[in-house]
Design a protein around this motif. Structure first.
Motif, short mmCIF file in Angstrom:
data_model
loop_
_atom_site.label_atom_id
_atom_site.label_comp_id
_atom_site.label_asym_id
_atom_site.label_seq_id
_atom_site.Cartn_x
_atom_site.Cartn_y
_atom_site.Cartn_z
N ALA A 38 -8.60 40.65 6.99
CA ALA A 38 -8.74 41.79 7.91
C ALA A 38 -7.54 42.72 7.79
O ALA A 38 -7.68 43.96 7.86
CB ALA A 38 -8.88 41.28 9.34
N GLY A 39 -6.36 42.17 7.60
CA GLY A 39 -5.18 43.00 7.42
C GLY A 39 -5.24 43.82 6.15
O GLY A 39 -4.81 44.98 6.10
N TRP A 40 -5.81 43.24 5.09
CA TRP A 40 -5.97 43.98 3.84
C TRP A 40 -6.94 45.15 3.99
O TRP A 40 -6.69 46.25 3.50
CB TRP A 40 -6.49 43.04 2.74
N VAL A 41 -8.05 44.91 4.67
CA VAL A 41 -9.12 45.92 4.76
C VAL A 41 -8.70 47.10 5.63
O VAL A 41 -9.14 48.24 5.42
CB VAL A 41 -10.41 45.26 5.30
N SER A 42 -7.82 46.86 6.60
CA SER A 42 -7.48 47.91 7.56
C SER A 42 -6.94 49.16 6.88
O SER A 42 -7.24 50.29 7.28
CB SER A 42 -6.48 47.38 8.58
N GLY A 43 -6.14 49.00 5.84
CA GLY A 43 -5.57 50.15 5.16
C GLY A 43 -6.62 51.04 4.54
O GLY A 43 -6.53 52.27 4.56
N THR A 44 -7.65 50.42 3.94
CA THR A 44 -8.72 51.20 3.30
C THR A 44 -9.59 51.89 4.34
O THR A 44 -10.01 53.04 4.17
CB THR A 44 -9.57 50.27 2.42
N THR A 147 -6.13 36.55 -1.85
CA THR A 147 -7.12 36.93 -2.85
C THR A 147 -8.39 37.43 -2.19
O THR A 147 -8.98 38.44 -2.60
CB THR A 147 -7.44 35.74 -3.77
N LEU A 148 -8.85 36.73 -1.14
CA LEU A 148 -10.03 37.18 -0.40
C LEU A 148 -9.78 38.55 0.21
O LEU A 148 -10.67 39.41 0.25
CB LEU A 148 -10.38 36.16 0.68
N GLY A 149 -8.55 38.76 0.72
CA GLY A 149 -8.21 40.06 1.29
C GLY A 149 -8.27 41.17 0.26
O GLY A 149 -8.82 42.25 0.50
N ALA A 150 -7.71 40.90 -0.94
CA ALA A 150 -7.72 41.90 -2.00
C ALA A 150 -9.15 42.21 -2.43
O ALA A 150 -9.52 43.36 -2.66
CB ALA A 150 -6.89 41.41 -3.18
N LEU A 154 -11.25 45.74 -1.99
CA LEU A 154 -11.91 46.35 -3.13
C LEU A 154 -13.38 46.64 -2.81
O LEU A 154 -13.91 47.71 -3.16
CB LEU A 154 -11.80 45.44 -4.35
N ALA A 155 -14.04 45.68 -2.13
CA ALA A 155 -15.45 45.88 -1.78
C ALA A 155 -15.62 47.05 -0.81
O ALA A 155 -16.54 47.86 -0.96
CB ALA A 155 -16.00 44.60 -1.16
N ASN A 297 -6.75 51.77 -8.68
CA ASN A 297 -5.93 51.07 -9.67
C ASN A 297 -5.01 50.06 -8.99
O ASN A 297 -4.86 48.91 -9.45
CB ASN A 297 -5.12 52.08 -10.49
N ALA A 298 -4.39 50.51 -7.86
CA ALA A 298 -3.53 49.59 -7.12
C ALA A 298 -4.35 48.44 -6.55
O ALA A 298 -3.89 47.28 -6.52
CB ALA A 298 -2.80 50.33 -6.01
N ASN A 299 -5.59 48.75 -6.07
CA ASN A 299 -6.45 47.69 -5.53
C ASN A 299 -6.79 46.66 -6.60
O ASN A 299 -6.74 45.44 -6.36
CB ASN A 299 -7.74 48.29 -4.97
N LEU A 300 -7.17 47.17 -7.78
CA LEU A 300 -7.47 46.25 -8.87
C LEU A 300 -6.23 45.45 -9.26
O LEU A 300 -6.31 44.25 -9.53
CB LEU A 300 -8.00 47.02 -10.07
N GLY A 301 -5.08 46.13 -9.28
CA GLY A 301 -3.83 45.43 -9.59
C GLY A 301 -3.55 44.34 -8.57
O GLY A 301 -3.09 43.25 -8.92
N ALA A 302 -3.83 44.65 -7.27
CA ALA A 302 -3.61 43.64 -6.23
C ALA A 302 -4.55 42.46 -6.41
O ALA A 302 -4.16 41.29 -6.25
CB ALA A 302 -3.81 44.26 -4.85
#
Length: 597
Positions: A38-44, A147-150, A154-155, A297-302
């Motif tokens: 959830a913390g990962w998705v918030s930025g997007t 990894t799930l967050g990244a 991305l999704a 690109n940063a998302n894929l890198g993450a």
């Protein structure tokens, strides 16, 4: 290499990690796997609220501006909270799971019945990283959550891009080569770690030699520091060349993989600009597309970084699962061990090859170790003497033939019960840096600690004077590396090992493998009577004393002497019988006797 020797796959290791997490703290583990993504998705998601804010500002919609602002603030605060809570949950979980995982490593690694994992080079190459990096396994859940967050971010990014234009949903395909190259790099790193295991162990061995007190005198007397330095430099250069070659190959592939990603980014901008010109997209859509495409690109890198982290954690975890597999694959008897021997122990046409080798260390060995007897095994180095003791104590199984305990096959006995009926002192004994009382007492952990018993064992080993010389007696910590600790000579350490062997009561098998190798001749003579007394006590319960020695004055007392040459029995009998026979034993005995004149 057999199936049981292959490292487990990533998915199986991941399942193992999740089972461990579930057992230790299921609620915290599940919470971390939900909150961290959830913390990962918030930025997007924030980028989408920014689009609403821009469109509202251009259209002059106060309601949309207020809503977008509220959502921006709420999402940002929620992301901060999720990151904080998730990090705290993972930290707590690592603290809780770390101890059980380390305990598991100790239990499985030390609990394996056989010694194969400690003596085969290819097994050591796998075990060594686990010893050095077992802590990484604790991070497997965190790596999985991140990894799930990244992947979730991305999704969401793909979904938002598709909302701007269906064509943009294909943009991540341009990043597939980057993901494949990263995965290839991770797998190559894992293979490199395996193939370079011996080389890395050699470097560590050289470093240990340079900094170890046990090797310090010889290094200086023989002028070896320059030699060590040259060899260490050569090993380091070899490792450097190996790593640089792999890094160059990875760099080339990463550059090639970045080309389609750059082309996809340019194409995405052209698509959105065209839609904006045709009135099919807003300025907010263009802003959203630019932000997301640039961040892709940063998302894929993450994603790649997190997957590599997860793979690295699971690669170490796979070695722990591999140890579990070794333990599960070990044949283990279930029959109870006897409490006394009626006939004794016997080798029946035993042949043995160490796993992974073709050379027979023992060939068609048939010998009797009579109940209540003292049997000595003599022979030159490499004749198979210590291997014979390993087989008797169940540390390996014969490659052919069998070992009998009275009328039962040793392989049918419960190994832990049989070992409780065994005791021993070995030339390559452990130096337990514990208080003297414990360093001796652990020889019989099922008995309550009793100073009288410890002192009796020390007396049997001829080490009573050691208690008197140490500053705190039985309470003295052994080992100069500890505060208040006392360093011991090689002979004193061996006496402690002998006392540890003699403290166990009622053994059916006593193995004394070169028990006086570090002792002087006078001390050795003083111990002979003690060996005889110990053997006399064992006779009542049919216990067998197995004496392995290169000093023939030691073995004269034996009831039966077995002479090994190149893994075969060439002579057997009492000292008198073998001397009268005038064979290999008589020749070796006479040579050694002349050497002591």
């Amino acid at each position: 290499m057999t199936d049981t020797e292959e490292l487990p796959g990533i998915w199986r290791t991941l399942a193992f990690t999740l089972r461990v997490a579930g057992r230790e703290h299921p609620a915290m583990a599940a919470g971390a796997l939900l909150v961290v993504p959830a913390g990962w998705v918030s930025g997007t998601v924030t980028a989408y609220w920014l689009k609403l804010l821009i469109d509202g500002a251009i259209r002059g919609s106060t309601g949309r501006i207020v809503l977008a602002t509220v959502l921006l603030v709420a999402t940002q605060v929620g992301g901060w909270a999720a990151a904080g809570l998730g990090g705290r949950a993972l930290q707590t979980f690592q603290q809780r799971a770390g101890v059980p995982l380390e305990r598991r490593l100790v239990r499985v690694g030390a609990g394996l019945r056989r010694l194969e994992h400690l003596e085969r080079p290819e097994h050591l190459d796998r075990l060594d990283p686990l010893r050095k990096e077992a802590w990484i396994v604790h991070w497997a859940l965190e790596a999985l959550a991140e990894t799930l967050g990244a992947l979730a971010r991305l999704a969401v990014t793909v979904g938002l891009l598709a909302a701007v234009s269906p064509w943009l949903a294909f943009l991540p395909l341009a990043g597939v080569p980057t993901v494949l190259v990263a995965r290839r790099s991770a797998l190559r790193g894992r293979r490199m770690e395996e193939s370079a295991g011996a080389m890395l162990r050699r470097r560590r061995h050289l470093s240990a030699l340079a900094s170890s007190a046990s090797s310090a005198k010889e290094l200086r007397v023989f002028g070896l520091p320059p030699v060590l330095r040259r060899r260490n430099d050569a090993a380091s250069e070899e490792a450097h060349r190996y790593a640089v070659g792999a890094a160059r190959a990875d760099l080339l592939w990463r550059i090639l993989a970045a080309v389609p990603l750059a082309a996809g980014f340019a194409g995405a901008l052209l698509v959105v600009v065209a839609d904006l010109a045709a009135g099919r997209a807003s300025v907010g859509d263009l802003t959203l597309a630019v932000v997301l495409a640039q961040a892709l690109n940063a998302n894929l890198g993450a994603v790649i970084e997190m997957i590599n982290w997860l793979v690295a954690s699971l690669a170490v975890g796979a070695r722990l699962v591999w140890l579990d597999d070794l333990a599960a694959a070990e044949p283990r008897g279930t029959e109870p061990a006897p409490v006394r021997l009626a006939h004794g122990l016997s080798f029946e046409h035993v042949t043995f090859r160490y796993p992974g080798t073709d050379r027979a260390v023992l060939s068609d060995v048939s010998i009797e170790l009579p109940a209540g007897g003292v049997v000595a095994i003599v022979g030159e180095n490499g004749a198979g003497k210590t291997t014979l003791a390993k087989l008797l104590t169940g540390m390996y199984d014969p490659s052919a033939g069998r070992i009998r305990v009275d009328d039962r096959d040793l392989a049918e006995l419960d190994p832990s019960q049989w070992r409780r009926r065994c005791t021993g002192a070995f030339q390559d004994h452990a130096r337990f840096e514990l208080p003297l009382r414990e360093a001796v007492g652990i020889g019989d952990v099922v008995r309550p600690s009793d100073d009288r018993v410890v002192l009796a064992a020390l007396d049997a080993a001829g080490a009573t004077d050691l208690v008197e010389r140490l500053p705190a007696g039985l309470d003295t910590r052994l080992g100069a590396g500890w505060g208040g600790g006392a360093d011991l000579s090689g002979g004193q350490w061996q006496k402690v090992a002998l006392a540890r062997a003699f403290i166990r009561t009622g053994p059916l098998l006593t193995v004394l493998d070169e028990p006086t190798a570090a002792l002087d001749a006078a001390t050795e003579d003083a111990l002979f009577a003690r060996y005889a007394a110990a053997a006399s006590d064992a006779r009542a319960r049919g216990g067998v004393t197995l004496l392995i020695s290169h000093r023939f004055s030691t073995v004269r007392m034996a009831d039966v002497i077995v002479v090994l040459e190149h893994g075969r029995v060439v002579e057997r009998g009492s000292h008198g019988e073998l001397m009268r026979a005038g064979g290999a034993y008589a020749e070796l005995y006479s040579l050694q006797a002349r050497g002591y004149r």
